[in-house]
Design an enzyme around this catalytic site. Sequence first.
Site, PDB file in Angstrom:
ATOM      1  N   CYS A   1     -16.455   1.262   0.307  1.00 19.64           N
ATOM      2  CA  CYS A   1     -15.302   0.401   0.575  1.00 19.64           C
ATOM      3  C   CYS A   1     -14.904   0.410   2.051  1.00 19.64           C
ATOM      4  O   CYS A   1     -14.267  -0.510   2.523  1.00 19.64           O
ATOM      5  CB  CYS A   1     -14.122   0.852  -0.275  1.00 19.64           C
ATOM      6  SG  CYS A   1     -13.683   2.576   0.030  1.00 19.64           S
TER       7      CYS A   1
ATOM      8  N   HIS B   1      -7.260   0.673  -6.536  1.00 14.55           N
ATOM      9  CA  HIS B   1      -7.446  -0.252  -5.408  1.00 14.55           C
ATOM     10  C   HIS B   1      -8.063  -1.533  -5.994  1.00 14.55           C
ATOM     11  O   HIS B   1      -9.241  -1.832  -5.768  1.00 14.55           O
ATOM     12  CB  HIS B   1      -8.364   0.389  -4.366  1.00 14.55           C
ATOM     13  CG  HIS B   1      -8.321  -0.242  -3.016  1.00 14.55           C
ATOM     14  ND1 HIS B   1      -7.533  -1.354  -2.731  1.00 14.55           N
ATOM     15  CD2 HIS B   1      -8.966   0.056  -1.856  1.00 14.55           C
ATOM     16  CE1 HIS B   1      -7.701  -1.679  -1.454  1.00 14.55           C
ATOM     17  NE2 HIS B   1      -8.567  -0.847  -0.910  1.00 14.55           N
TER      18      HIS B   1
ATOM     19  N   GLN C   1      -9.985  -4.211  -3.874  1.00 12.92           N
ATOM     20  CA  GLN C   1     -11.295  -3.723  -3.451  1.00 12.92           C
ATOM     21  C   GLN C   1     -12.321  -3.897  -4.572  1.00 12.92           C
ATOM     22  O   GLN C   1     -13.428  -4.388  -4.355  1.00 12.92           O
ATOM     23  CB  GLN C   1     -11.177  -2.234  -3.064  1.00 12.92           C
ATOM     24  CG  GLN C   1     -12.475  -1.606  -2.627  1.00 12.92           C
ATOM     25  CD  GLN C   1     -12.954  -2.155  -1.287  1.00 12.92           C
ATOM     26  OE1 GLN C   1     -12.215  -2.155  -0.320  1.00 12.92           O
ATOM     27  NE2 GLN C   1     -14.185  -2.623  -1.227  1.00 12.92           N
TER      28      GLN C   1
ATOM     29  N   ASP D   1     -17.494   6.820  -1.755  1.00 17.13           N
ATOM     30  CA  ASP D   1     -16.253   6.698  -0.977  1.00 17.13           C
ATOM     31  C   ASP D   1     -15.966   8.078  -0.375  1.00 17.13           C
ATOM     32  O   ASP D   1     -16.604   9.073  -0.748  1.00 17.13           O
ATOM     33  CB  ASP D   1     -15.100   6.218  -1.886  1.00 17.13           C
ATOM     34  CG  ASP D   1     -13.810   5.973  -1.113  1.00 17.13           C
ATOM     35  OD1 ASP D   1     -13.864   5.817   0.123  1.00 17.13           O
ATOM     36  OD2 ASP D   1     -12.731   5.943  -1.743  1.00 17.13           O
TER      37      ASP D   1
ATOM     38  N   ARG E   1       0.886  -1.174   0.000  1.00 13.87           N
ATOM     39  CA  ARG E   1       0.000   0.000   0.000  1.00 13.87           C
ATOM     40  C   ARG E   1       0.918   1.216   0.000  1.00 13.87           C
ATOM     41  O   ARG E   1       1.670   1.431   0.957  1.00 13.87           O
ATOM     42  CB  ARG E   1      -0.925   0.004   1.220  1.00 13.87           C
ATOM     43  CG  ARG E   1      -1.674   1.311   1.371  1.00 13.87           C
ATOM     44  CD  ARG E   1      -2.802   1.251   2.379  1.00 13.87           C
ATOM     45  NE  ARG E   1      -3.903   0.469   1.865  1.00 13.87           N
ATOM     46  CZ  ARG E   1      -5.137   0.457   2.394  1.00 13.87           C
ATOM     47  NH1 ARG E   1      -5.409   1.197   3.454  1.00 13.87           N
ATOM     48  NH2 ARG E   1      -6.090  -0.275   1.863  1.00 13.87           N
TER      49      ARG E   1
ATOM     50  N   ARG F   1     -13.750  -9.210   1.351  1.00 14.32           N
ATOM     51  CA  ARG F   1     -12.333  -8.974   1.089  1.00 14.32           C
ATOM     52  C   ARG F   1     -11.523 -10.240   1.412  1.00 14.32           C
ATOM     53  O   ARG F   1     -10.590 -10.604   0.713  1.00 14.32           O
ATOM     54  CB  ARG F   1     -11.797  -7.799   1.939  1.00 14.32           C
ATOM     55  CG  ARG F   1     -12.375  -6.421   1.591  1.00 14.32           C
ATOM     56  CD  ARG F   1     -11.908  -5.891   0.238  1.00 14.32           C
ATOM     57  NE  ARG F   1     -10.475  -5.818   0.107  1.00 14.32           N
ATOM     58  CZ  ARG F   1      -9.716  -4.791   0.488  1.00 14.32           C
ATOM     59  NH1 ARG F   1     -10.269  -3.723   1.027  1.00 14.32           N
ATOM     60  NH2 ARG F   1      -8.400  -4.815   0.312  1.00 14.32           N
TER      61      ARG F   1
HETATM   62  N1  NVA Z   1     -10.174   6.446  -1.283  1.00 16.55           N
HETATM   63  C1  NVA Z   1      -9.818   6.008   0.041  1.00 16.55           C
HETATM   64  C2  NVA Z   1      -9.959   4.525   0.156  1.00 16.55           C
HETATM   65  C3  NVA Z   1      -9.618   3.937   1.482  1.00 16.55           C
HETATM   66  C4  NVA Z   1      -9.747   2.447   1.503  1.00 16.55           C
HETATM   67  C5  NVA Z   1      -8.392   6.448   0.337  1.00 16.55           C
HETATM   68  O1  NVA Z   1      -7.540   6.332  -0.547  1.00 16.55           O
HETATM   69  O2  NVA Z   1      -8.132   6.909   1.447  1.00 16.55           O
HETATM   70  N1   CP Z   2     -11.322  -0.652   2.089  1.00 18.23           N
HETATM   71  C1   CP Z   2     -10.080  -0.699   2.569  1.00 18.23           C
HETATM   72  O1   CP Z   2      -9.112  -0.905   1.841  1.00 18.23           O
HETATM   73  O2   CP Z   2      -9.996  -0.498   3.911  1.00 18.23           O
HETATM   74  P1   CP Z   2      -8.657  -0.319   4.761  1.00 18.23           P
HETATM   75  O3   CP Z   2      -8.101   1.039   4.428  1.00 18.23           O
HETATM   76  O4   CP Z   2      -9.119  -0.422   6.178  1.00 18.23           O
HETATM   77  O5   CP Z   2      -7.695  -1.398   4.381  1.00 18.23           O
END
Ligand code: NVA
Ligand code: CP
Length: 312
Positions: free
Chosen positions: A271, A137, A140, A231, A110, A299
């Site tokens: 998500c 992502h 997801q 989101d 990540r 997931r």
């Molecule tokens: N769009 C959000 C998704 C978190 C799972 C982010 O990047 O923070």
């Molecule tokens: N949806 C998702 O990726 O959640 P986290 O940021 O908690 O991993």
Amino acid sequence: MRLKRLSTNHLLSIADLDREGVETVLRVAERFKERYLAGERVIPILEGKTLGLIFEKPSTRTRISFEVAMHQLGGQAFTYTKQELQLGRGEAIKDTAAVLSRYLDGVMIRARRHEDIEEFARYSEVPVINGLSDLEHPCQALTDAFTIREKLGRGPHTVAFVGDGNNVCSSLALVCATLGWDFVHAVPEGYECPDRVWREVERRAEESGSEARVVRDPKEAVREADVVYTDVWVSMGDEAEREERLRVFRPYQVNEELMSHAPEHAIVMHCMPIQRGYELTDDVADSERSVIYDQAENRLHVQKAILALLMG
Ligand code: NVA
Ligand code: CP
């Protein structure tokens, strides 16, 4: 379980998978979930294998579902923040990728910058999985397609995404276009998906005979939707723009009023994590239409499919 290999070594983007690849992930995930629900917790097809998880940003679902998935596949996951690795002190991505390939059978990352994951994958001899970047992502979105089918059947479906053209939106648009599902994005001007992504969405939509379009009015987007997805307005890394984003996205809140314009059967997805009271109101998040917790649960099952298909 008989597994057909995917045509990609890494999963950095939904664009790494063709339609058959997406279908394969969904099919294998279904088998894993069935067997899990039948009480078969451990299916040791990755016995003795190791997955490294590297996080440059926080995570609840991604981290824990990957850790548990590896355990239930008979392998083991090791989790690190970037800061506790030499990577955080400036060790070259190339060197880290080469060395980790000598210890691990797979790496999930990540990262803030999608290009960093791409660079890591270039020098990695083991599969690399994007666990969220600024651009996409994919894990997801595969789970979201799985959940949509579970709730609404095979499809095709119409998915309305209301809000920021961020990582989650981009991967979801790609997965919909790949499967031949219509995708309508209600978004304020300037917050659409990146051109690089949208061009591929349009190409895939044309190939699959579906439609991908951008609208400004959220009501128009949800009118024929089977799925209403949203989101956060302020993604991880966008904090400096917080005030501006809260102002711009205010008319894009998914609330009872907006849902009254959607068909009665439409489900609501997110998500997670949710900023309750901003992009999604409590009454909708906690309503019968909301499938957010099933989505989060899935997931685990989809992650197993991805791991088994890449590392098995
Ligand atoms: N769009 C959000 C998704 C978190 C799972 C982010 O990047 O923070
Ligand atoms: N949806 C998702 O990726 O959640 P986290 O940021 O908690 O991993």
